[in-house]
Design a protein around this motif. Structure first.
Motif, PDB file in Angstrom:
ATOM      1  N   GLU A   1       0.821  -1.204   0.000  1.00  0.00           N
ATOM      2  CA  GLU A   1       0.000   0.000   0.000  1.00  0.00           C
ATOM      3  C   GLU A   1       0.860   1.262   0.000  1.00  0.00           C
ATOM      4  O   GLU A   1       0.492   2.285  -0.578  1.00  0.00           O
ATOM      5  N   ALA A   2       2.043   1.173   0.635  1.00  0.00           N
ATOM      6  CA  ALA A   2       2.921   2.342   0.711  1.00  0.00           C
ATOM      7  C   ALA A   2       3.453   2.760  -0.658  1.00  0.00           C
ATOM      8  O   ALA A   2       3.809   3.934  -0.865  1.00  0.00           O
ATOM      9  N   VAL A   3       3.505   1.807  -1.593  1.00  0.00           N
ATOM     10  CA  VAL A   3       4.051   2.128  -2.922  1.00  0.00           C
ATOM     11  C   VAL A   3       3.001   1.985  -4.020  1.00  0.00           C
ATOM     12  O   VAL A   3       3.309   2.139  -5.205  1.00  0.00           O
ATOM     13  N   ARG A   4       1.767   1.742  -3.625  1.00  0.00           N
ATOM     14  CA  ARG A   4       0.728   1.444  -4.608  1.00  0.00           C
ATOM     15  C   ARG A   4       0.470   2.607  -5.558  1.00  0.00           C
ATOM     16  O   ARG A   4       0.105   2.412  -6.726  1.00  0.00           O
ATOM     17  N   GLY A   5       0.707   3.816  -5.082  1.00  0.00           N
ATOM     18  CA  GLY A   5       0.476   4.988  -5.924  1.00  0.00           C
ATOM     19  C   GLY A   5       1.363   5.029  -7.153  1.00  0.00           C
ATOM     20  O   GLY A   5       1.040   5.705  -8.140  1.00  0.00           O
ATOM     21  N   SER A   6       2.475   4.313  -7.099  1.00  0.00           N
ATOM     22  CA  SER A   6       3.399   4.293  -8.245  1.00  0.00           C
ATOM     23  C   SER A   6       3.237   3.031  -9.083  1.00  0.00           C
ATOM     24  O   SER A   6       4.085   2.753  -9.932  1.00  0.00           O
ATOM     25  N   LEU A   7       2.153   2.283  -8.825  1.00  0.00           N
ATOM     26  CA  LEU A   7       1.921   1.014  -9.535  1.00  0.00           C
ATOM     27  C   LEU A   7       0.565   1.073 -10.254  1.00  0.00           C
ATOM     28  O   LEU A   7      -0.431   0.532  -9.784  1.00  0.00           O
ATOM     29  N   PRO A   8       0.520   1.731 -11.402  1.00  0.00           N
ATOM     30  CA  PRO A   8      -0.764   1.936 -12.080  1.00  0.00           C
ATOM     31  C   PRO A   8      -1.427   0.643 -12.546  1.00  0.00           C
ATOM     32  O   PRO A   8      -2.654   0.603 -12.692  1.00  0.00           O
ATOM     33  N   SER A   9      -0.668  -0.403 -12.781  1.00  0.00           N
ATOM     34  CA  SER A   9      -1.261  -1.663 -13.259  1.00  0.00           C
ATOM     35  C   SER A   9      -1.885  -2.478 -12.138  1.00  0.00           C
ATOM     36  O   SER A   9      -2.728  -3.343 -12.391  1.00  0.00           O
ATOM     37  N   LEU A  10      -1.461  -2.236 -10.902  1.00  0.00           N
ATOM     38  CA  LEU A  10      -1.909  -3.066  -9.778  1.00  0.00           C
ATOM     39  C   LEU A  10      -3.345  -2.728  -9.391  1.00  0.00           C
ATOM     40  O   LEU A  10      -3.639  -1.622  -8.943  1.00  0.00           O
ATOM     41  N   ARG A  11      -4.230  -3.721  -9.571  1.00  0.00           N
ATOM     42  CA  ARG A  11      -5.644  -3.507  -9.270  1.00  0.00           C
ATOM     43  C   ARG A  11      -6.081  -4.131  -7.955  1.00  0.00           C
ATOM     44  O   ARG A  11      -6.984  -3.621  -7.291  1.00  0.00           O
ATOM     45  N   GLN A  12      -5.471  -5.258  -7.576  1.00  0.00           N
ATOM     46  CA  GLN A  12      -5.980  -5.995  -6.418  1.00  0.00           C
ATOM     47  C   GLN A  12      -4.848  -6.529  -5.550  1.00  0.00           C
ATOM     48  O   GLN A  12      -3.790  -6.914  -6.057  1.00  0.00           O
ATOM     49  N   VAL A  13      -5.111  -6.532  -4.243  1.00  0.00           N
ATOM     50  CA  VAL A  13      -4.186  -7.113  -3.264  1.00  0.00           C
ATOM     51  C   VAL A  13      -4.977  -8.106  -2.417  1.00  0.00           C
ATOM     52  O   VAL A  13      -5.996  -7.756  -1.825  1.00  0.00           O
ATOM     53  N   TRP A  14      -4.509  -9.354  -2.391  1.00  0.00           N
ATOM     54  CA  TRP A  14      -5.170 -10.390  -1.587  1.00  0.00           C
ATOM     55  C   TRP A  14      -4.247 -10.793  -0.441  1.00  0.00           C
ATOM     56  O   TRP A  14      -3.090 -11.142  -0.666  1.00  0.00           O
TER      57      TRP A  14
END
Length: 595
Positions: free
Chosen positions: A133-146
């Motif tokens: 979550e801390a780096v999710r802003g720089s990961l445009p392709s990442l849609r889901q975290v399980w």
């Protein structure tokens, strides 16, 4: 230039993929116990049919979540049952697994997920999720975290309940040998990790040609307990091999509980890196000496090595067999019992084990098969197998694989197990794959029988001021074999002589202080110049120096105040030394060697 190759014993069929063994086992031996899961201090059986059904359930959940064929999905967790379950479910959904070490930093997670273009990621814990979550802003392709600890498997299974099982069948049927199975990011001793692309064919060819050479380990009556990280290609291969051979597989996520897990699981073979075998040996020796049984252990040690060496030269004589039988009851049986009592074989890789330690373990009844390979070779290329063993080497090339030694000593590899490319890195790919061979960067020799010996890394060669080329691995492995030593790094590039920095094993340091009457609160830094501690390390250096020429010998060493660890950055997750980090962090200590 020298070359050795063996013909393949297995060819990957058209249309095959890595999920096939799961489905065939469920249909042919549905009640066969293929996994055992930790449960309340014991183990719960998982049959072949149950595992297949669970894979289908998670795969349906992924499809319901919008996962498309070819999508990359990260997997960041310790070595646990869910790791294997999710891995096969990703493949069953037609997607690609991107392993991430559970010890990775947020920056490493960001690089791997971003570079691979992962659309989803499985994490184990809330801490892992916070990193993402801390780096999710720089990961445009990442849609889901399980999150596995937050019932990700159950939630995906329930969420995909309305998806027809035929959809999974269609995804599997469309998946072929040429499709990408996984992108494994090499832990990297320097620079950014590179994404190694391995296809279903790469891994199927690897397993299909390696398993027939090791029937003593990979068979339906065998079992193994995995405790090395599944993010590493070495452990991943054992997972695939166990599923393919229908051996029973268990997972040990917490190394602190490993000894108890081994006792209750009772594997018939294990996988480890040389450091594990070194610590087992050193720990047993220290315990024996502390209990006043050091003389017995040392004699048993010599007998075990002599017994193993005799197996290669006509067999042990009557006296040696009698001595071995006595020490089997006094010492060897206890060591085997520590591994659960049923373990007769082990696989070692990642670094050289050393012939003496290999002889010791074979002498006590634990046959250690040492092999060689890299992530780029799926990973195994050579191994000491059931009917072809030469301790001190990493064995012959496996069937279907070719090893060539270039004129400069570099090990080159060819075969269908060799990777296809580095993800998004054509320059690195072109540098590594040339003229039909993968250029490993390792240095080695092939003997007349085709047995391979690894002598060092091409880029790690030290050239002294006098122009002498020195391969540090030979010296470092011998120094590290001493009970008090944890790590050693040889230095001397451009210098007048060879030196070394050495760390002390924290587990061995306390007992040594007690035995020598040193203050209990004394640290390694406090005793770095202590004559008795230096004499111990000098003995290790003297032993190492016997293996090399005078010009290559370590003349001066320094004892560092603390051990190298992955957490402090000197070691990769697979326990390889990051030389550039050590050189930078301990620049003053290294400089002091030459002043």
């Amino acid at each position: 230039m020298r070359e050795f190759a063996q013909p393949a014993v297995y060819t990957v069929p058209d249309g095959a993929n890595l999920t096939d063994p799961v489905w065939s086992a469920a249909e042919e031996v549905p009640d066969k116990v293929t996994f055992r899961r930790p449960s309340g201090g014991g183990w719960t059986d998982v049959t072949a049919a149950t595992f297949r059904d669970e894979v289908v359930g998670v795969a349906k959940g992924l499809i319901a979540s919008g996962i498309q064929p070819g999508d990359r999905i990260g997997l960041m967790a310790r070595t646990r049952y869910e790791w294997t379950l999710v891995d096969y479910a990703i493949w069953a959904a037609g997607a690609v697994t991107v392993p991430i070490y559970e010890t990775s930093s947020a920056e490493q997670v960001q690089w791997i997920l971003g570079d691979s273009g992962a659309v989803g990621v499985f994490v184990e814990s809330s801490d892992h999720q916070s990193q993402v979550e801390a780096v999710r802003g720089s990961l445009p392709s990442l849609r889901q975290v399980w999150q596995i600890d937050a019932s990700a498997v159950e939630l995906l299974t329930s969420g995909g309940a309305s998806v027809p099982s035929a959809d999974v069948d269609e995804r599997r049927a469309a998946l072929g040998p040429a499709d990408t199975a996984t992108i494994i990011y090499t832990s990297g001793t320097t620079g950014r990790p590179k994404g190694c692309v391995l296809t279903h064919k790469n891994l199927l060819f690897e397993v299909g040609n390696a398993l027939p050479m090791l029937p003593s380990m990979f068979n339906e009556g065998a079992s193994t307990l995995l405790f090395l990280p599944l993010a590493h290609a070495f452990a991943r291969l054992i997972q695939l091999g166990a599923v393919q051979s229908r051996a029973t597989l268990g997972h040990a996520p917490d190394i602190k509980n490993l000894m108890n897990d081994l006792q209750t699981f009772r594997p018939t073979f294990v996988l480890a890196v040389p450091r594990v075998f070194e610590k087992v040996y050193n720990g047993a020796k220290q315990k024996a000496h502390k209990e006043g049984k050091g003389a017995i252990f040392d004699r048993a040690d010599r007998v075990a090595v002599a017994y193993s060496e005799a197996l290669d030269s006509g067999g042990p004589g009557l006296l040696l067999r009698a001595q071995h039988a006595v020490f089997d009851k006094l010492v060897y049986a206890k060591l085997r019992a520590a591994l659960g009592g049923s373990c007769t074989h082990a696989i070692s890789g990642g670094a050289p084990l050393g012939p003496r330690l290999a002889h010791f373990f074979r002498g006590i009844g634990l046959w250690v098969s040492e092999g060689y390979g890299l992530t780029e070779t799926s990973p195994a290329t050579a191994a000491n197998v059931d009917d072809a063993v030469k301790l001190g080497t990493v064995g012959r090339p496996l069937p279907g694989m070719t090893v060539r030694i270039a004129d400069d000593g570099e090990v080159l590899i060819a075969g269908d197990h060799v990777f296809s490319e580095y993800w998004h890195n054509p320059d690195a790919t072109a540098e590594a794959l040339k003229n039909g061979f993968f250029h490993t960067g390792d240095l080695g020799t092939l003997d007349d029988e085709g047995f391979l010996t690894i002598t060092g890394r091409k880029k790690e060669l030290i050239v002294t001021a006098a122009g002498k080329n020195v391969a540090p691995a030979v010296l470092e492995d011998r120094i590290r074999a001493h009970a008090l030593v944890s790590q050693a790094m040889v230095v001397g590039d451009g210098k007048p002589f060879i030196g070394a920095v050495v760390t002390v094993d924290p587990d061995a340091f306390g007992p040594w202080k007690d035995k020598q009457g040193k203050p209990a609160d004394a640290t390694v830094g406090d005793l770095a110049e202590d004559p008795e501690l230096r004499a111990e390390i000098q003995a290790a250096v003297d032993d190492a120096n016997q293996a090399v020429s005078r010009a290559e010998q370590v003349k001066v060493f320094r004892i560092l105040p603390r051990d190298f660890t992955e957490e402090t950055g000197e070691l990769t997750p697979s326990m390889k030394l990051k030389r550039s980090v050590v050189e930078k962090e301990y620049a003053d200590e290294i400089a002091a060697i030459y002043t």
